[in-house]
Design a protein around this motif. Structure first.
Motif, mmCIF file in Angstrom:
data_model
loop_
_atom_site.group_PDB
_atom_site.id
_atom_site.type_symbol
_atom_site.label_atom_id
_atom_site.label_comp_id
_atom_site.label_asym_id
_atom_site.label_seq_id
_atom_site.Cartn_x
_atom_site.Cartn_y
_atom_site.Cartn_z
ATOM 1 N N HIS A 257 0.744 -1.052 -0.101
ATOM 2 C CA HIS A 257 0.013 -0.169 -0.131
ATOM 3 C C HIS A 257 0.824 1.312 0.196
ATOM 4 O O HIS A 257 2.033 1.178 0.384
ATOM 5 N N PRO A 258 0.357 2.264 -0.472
ATOM 6 C CA PRO A 258 1.337 3.798 -0.354
ATOM 7 C C PRO A 258 1.340 4.128 0.791
ATOM 8 O O PRO A 258 0.208 4.264 1.722
ATOM 9 N N GLY A 259 2.476 4.600 1.171
ATOM 10 C CA GLY A 259 2.592 5.696 2.546
ATOM 11 C C GLY A 259 2.207 4.912 3.595
ATOM 12 O O GLY A 259 2.411 3.909 3.947
ATOM 13 N N ARG A 260 1.555 5.674 4.316
ATOM 14 C CA ARG A 260 1.096 5.549 5.760
ATOM 15 C C ARG A 260 0.071 4.167 5.703
ATOM 16 O O ARG A 260 -0.105 3.461 6.883
ATOM 17 N N ALA A 261 -0.438 4.026 4.518
ATOM 18 C CA ALA A 261 -1.497 2.816 4.594
ATOM 19 C C ALA A 261 -0.782 1.526 5.030
ATOM 20 O O ALA A 261 -1.076 0.837 5.339
ATOM 21 N N GLU A 262 0.359 1.453 4.275
ATOM 22 C CA GLU A 262 1.350 0.479 4.587
ATOM 23 C C GLU A 262 1.878 0.252 5.886
ATOM 24 O O GLU A 262 1.689 -1.081 6.329
ATOM 25 N N LEU A 263 2.131 1.361 6.433
ATOM 26 C CA LEU A 263 2.476 1.100 7.790
ATOM 27 C C LEU A 263 1.390 0.781 8.866
ATOM 28 O O LEU A 263 1.514 -0.077 9.732
ATOM 29 N N LEU A 264 0.173 1.081 8.652
ATOM 30 C CA LEU A 264 -0.992 0.693 9.317
ATOM 31 C C LEU A 264 -1.033 -0.807 9.098
ATOM 32 O O LEU A 264 -1.558 -1.712 9.906
ATOM 33 N N ARG A 265 -0.972 -1.228 7.676
ATOM 34 C CA ARG A 265 -1.263 -2.531 7.455
ATOM 35 C C ARG A 265 -0.138 -3.691 8.020
ATOM 36 O O ARG A 265 -0.451 -4.445 8.881
ATOM 37 N N ARG A 266 1.062 -3.023 8.056
ATOM 38 C CA ARG A 266 2.071 -3.870 8.757
ATOM 39 C C ARG A 266 1.786 -3.746 10.327
ATOM 40 O O ARG A 266 2.150 -4.815 11.056
ATOM 41 N N ALA A 267 1.291 -2.689 10.937
ATOM 42 C CA ALA A 267 1.069 -2.668 12.361
ATOM 43 C C ALA A 267 0.105 -3.626 12.629
ATOM 44 O O ALA A 267 0.026 -4.434 13.745
ATOM 45 N N GLY A 268 -1.019 -3.722 11.767
ATOM 46 C CA GLY A 268 -1.977 -4.446 12.035
ATOM 47 C C GLY A 268 -1.806 -6.028 12.034
ATOM 48 O O GLY A 268 -2.089 -6.982 12.931
ATOM 49 N N ASP A 269 -0.904 -6.392 11.055
ATOM 50 C CA ASP A 269 -0.094 -7.731 11.055
ATOM 51 C C ASP A 269 0.294 -8.102 12.344
ATOM 52 O O ASP A 269 0.336 -9.278 12.833
ATOM 53 N N ALA A 270 1.397 -7.252 12.729
ATOM 54 C CA ALA A 270 1.925 -7.488 13.971
ATOM 55 C C ALA A 270 1.145 -7.458 15.286
ATOM 56 O O ALA A 270 1.189 -8.425 15.983
ATOM 57 N N HIS A 271 0.154 -6.593 15.176
ATOM 58 C CA HIS A 271 -0.898 -6.653 16.352
ATOM 59 C C HIS A 271 -1.479 -8.003 16.426
ATOM 60 O O HIS A 271 -1.708 -8.751 17.299
ATOM 61 N N THR A 272 -2.022 -8.839 15.084
ATOM 62 C CA THR A 272 -2.512 -9.893 15.009
ATOM 63 C C THR A 272 -1.628 -11.046 15.688
ATOM 64 O O THR A 272 -2.106 -11.869 16.205
ATOM 65 N N LEU A 273 -0.353 -10.952 15.063
ATOM 66 C CA LEU A 273 0.654 -12.072 15.516
ATOM 67 C C LEU A 273 0.816 -11.967 17.086
ATOM 68 O O LEU A 273 0.899 -13.001 17.800
ATOM 69 N N ARG A 274 0.977 -10.569 17.783
ATOM 70 C CA ARG A 274 1.079 -10.611 19.173
ATOM 71 C C ARG A 274 -0.062 -11.095 20.036
ATOM 72 O O ARG A 274 0.035 -11.645 21.035
ATOM 73 N N TYR A 275 -1.093 -10.492 19.486
ATOM 74 C CA TYR A 275 -2.435 -10.740 20.593
ATOM 75 C C TYR A 275 -3.534 -11.870 19.925
ATOM 76 O O TYR A 275 -4.342 -11.893 20.768
ATOM 77 N N GLY A 276 -3.351 -12.192 18.533
ATOM 78 C CA GLY A 276 -4.183 -13.102 18.148
ATOM 79 C C GLY A 276 -5.714 -12.613 17.787
ATOM 80 O O GLY A 276 -6.612 -13.363 17.632
ATOM 81 N N ARG A 277 -5.665 -11.257 17.765
ATOM 82 C CA ARG A 277 -6.935 -10.678 17.333
ATOM 83 C C ARG A 277 -6.569 -9.695 16.285
ATOM 84 O O ARG A 277 -5.511 -9.044 16.244
ATOM 85 N N GLY A 278 -7.641 -9.338 15.466
ATOM 86 C CA GLY A 278 -7.652 -8.320 14.330
ATOM 87 C C GLY A 278 -7.317 -6.729 15.206
ATOM 88 O O GLY A 278 -8.188 -6.491 16.044
ATOM 89 N N TYR A 279 -6.511 -6.031 14.471
ATOM 90 C CA TYR A 279 -6.142 -4.604 14.806
ATOM 91 C C TYR A 279 -7.357 -3.940 14.844
ATOM 92 O O TYR A 279 -7.768 -3.130 15.919
ATOM 93 N N TRP A 280 -8.276 -3.829 13.582
ATOM 94 C CA TRP A 280 -9.342 -2.751 13.629
ATOM 95 C C TRP A 280 -10.426 -3.375 14.377
ATOM 96 O O TRP A 280 -11.167 -2.586 14.798
ATOM 97 N N THR A 281 -10.548 -4.484 14.576
ATOM 98 C CA THR A 281 -11.694 -5.038 15.525
ATOM 99 C C THR A 281 -11.194 -4.509 17.050
ATOM 100 O O THR A 281 -12.274 -4.202 17.674
ATOM 101 N N ASP A 282 -9.964 -4.619 17.445
ATOM 102 C CA ASP A 282 -9.545 -3.837 18.856
ATOM 103 C C ASP A 282 -9.832 -2.322 18.724
ATOM 104 O O ASP A 282 -10.282 -1.777 19.669
ATOM 105 N N VAL A 283 -9.612 -1.632 17.675
ATOM 106 C CA VAL A 283 -9.559 -0.471 17.477
ATOM 107 C C VAL A 283 -11.296 -0.103 17.955
ATOM 108 O O VAL A 283 -11.641 0.668 18.437
ATOM 109 N N GLN A 284 -12.148 -0.664 17.012
ATOM 110 C CA GLN A 284 -13.525 -0.607 17.075
ATOM 111 C C GLN A 284 -14.180 -0.890 18.493
ATOM 112 O O GLN A 284 -14.796 -0.227 19.213
ATOM 113 N N TRP A 285 -13.347 -1.904 19.245
ATOM 114 C CA TRP A 285 -13.789 -2.325 20.679
ATOM 115 C C TRP A 285 -13.414 -1.170 21.556
ATOM 116 O O TRP A 285 -14.367 -0.664 22.467
#
Length: 132
Positions: A101-129
């Motif tokens: 993804h371009p720019g910051r969108a790629e950073l968010l995608r990577r952060a989401g992947d890292a969050h899922t690996l660490r916590y076993g939950r989706g990043y955006w699901t946790d943001v909504q929660w």
């Protein structure tokens, strides 16, 4: 592949200040589409015209790597001088990148992947929660 014309009057144009190899503008038919009587139709047309442009751009480039799923279209909406737009009229930008993804969108995608690996939950699901 030329310009793409929308059903409510939108049209694509080449972006002279490209952020990627494939980067277009979607121009709205009215100067201030959010004040127009048919604002919903114009907003829908901007999105649909951008999507049609992205499909044509991918078709023009042809398959790369694993195929069309590796292409990432991004839509940015600019409306008015306060939005950082170089054009005072409403327009959107469509950026098509391959593999990331371009720019910051790629950073968010990577952060989401890292969050899922660490916590076993989706990043955006946790943001909504957090915002309930």
């Amino acid at each position: 592949f030329g310009r793409v014309y929308g059903r409510a009057g939108c049209v694509t144009a080449c972006n002279l200040a490209k952020a990627a190899g494939d980067h277009a503008l979607v121009l709205a038919p009215e100067h201030h589409p959010l004040r127009a009587a048919r604002q919903q139709a114009v907003v829908v047309d901007v999105i649909q015209t951008a999507q049609r442009w992205a499909v044509k751009a991918v078709q023009a480039r042809g398959p790369v790597g694993n195929g069309a799923e590796d292409w990432h279209p991004t839509l940015l909406w600019n409306c008015g001088m306060g939005s950082g737009a170089s054009q005072p009229h409403a327009h959107a930008q469509v950026i098509l990148t391959y593999g990331r993804h371009p720019g910051r969108a790629e950073l968010l995608r990577r952060a989401g992947d890292a969050h899922t690996l660490r916590y076993g939950r989706g990043y955006w699901t946790d943001v909504q929660w957090c915002h309930r």
